[in-house]
Design an enzyme around this catalytic site. Structure first.
Site, PDB file in Angstrom:
ATOM      1  N   THR A  81     -60.663 -24.489   0.843  1.00  0.00           N
ATOM      2  CA  THR A  81     -60.458 -25.739   1.585  1.00  0.00           C
ATOM      3  C   THR A  81     -60.096 -26.829   0.611  1.00  0.00           C
ATOM      4  O   THR A  81     -60.254 -26.715  -0.611  1.00  0.00           O
ATOM      5  CB  THR A  81     -61.747 -26.146   2.336  1.00  0.00           C
ATOM      6  N   ASP A  82     -59.571 -27.925   1.124  1.00  0.00           N
ATOM      7  CA  ASP A  82     -59.253 -29.049   0.234  1.00  0.00           C
ATOM      8  C   ASP A  82     -60.173 -30.208   0.518  1.00  0.00           C
ATOM      9  O   ASP A  82     -60.873 -30.307   1.456  1.00  0.00           O
ATOM     10  CB  ASP A  82     -57.812 -29.473   0.392  1.00  0.00           C
TER      11      ASP A  82
END
Length: 82
Positions: A81-82
């Site tokens: 994920t970012d």
């Protein structure tokens, strides 16, 4: 449910105390009544609790309707994920 069982046990103890012999016998009988009341209502209580939990999860859109999506998520080893 526990409070109801306690109240009924206390009522049985109070009714049985003047008519019965020793206090210990009345107490053990009332205690047996209290213990016997809990397991019979336990499955119904658990069903209601689980139903409330499912309703809350549905409200937050946390339920998965397609099993394929759950199988894919279960086989995932890394989530980036970012």
């Amino acid at each position: 449910m526990g409070a109801g069982a306690f109240c009924i046990g206390a009522l049985v103890f109070a009714i049985r105390l003047p008519s019965s012999g020793p206090v210990v016998t009345s107490f053990v009988f009332a205690l047996g009544v209290m213990v016997a009341l809990v397991p019979e209502g336990l499955p119904a209580t658990m069903s209601v609790a689980l139903a409330v939990g499912v309703r809350r999860m549905a409200h937050h859109k946390a339920l998965i309707k397609k099993l394929v999506a759950m199988e894919t998520l279960g086989s995932t080893t890394v989530i980036c994920t970012d």
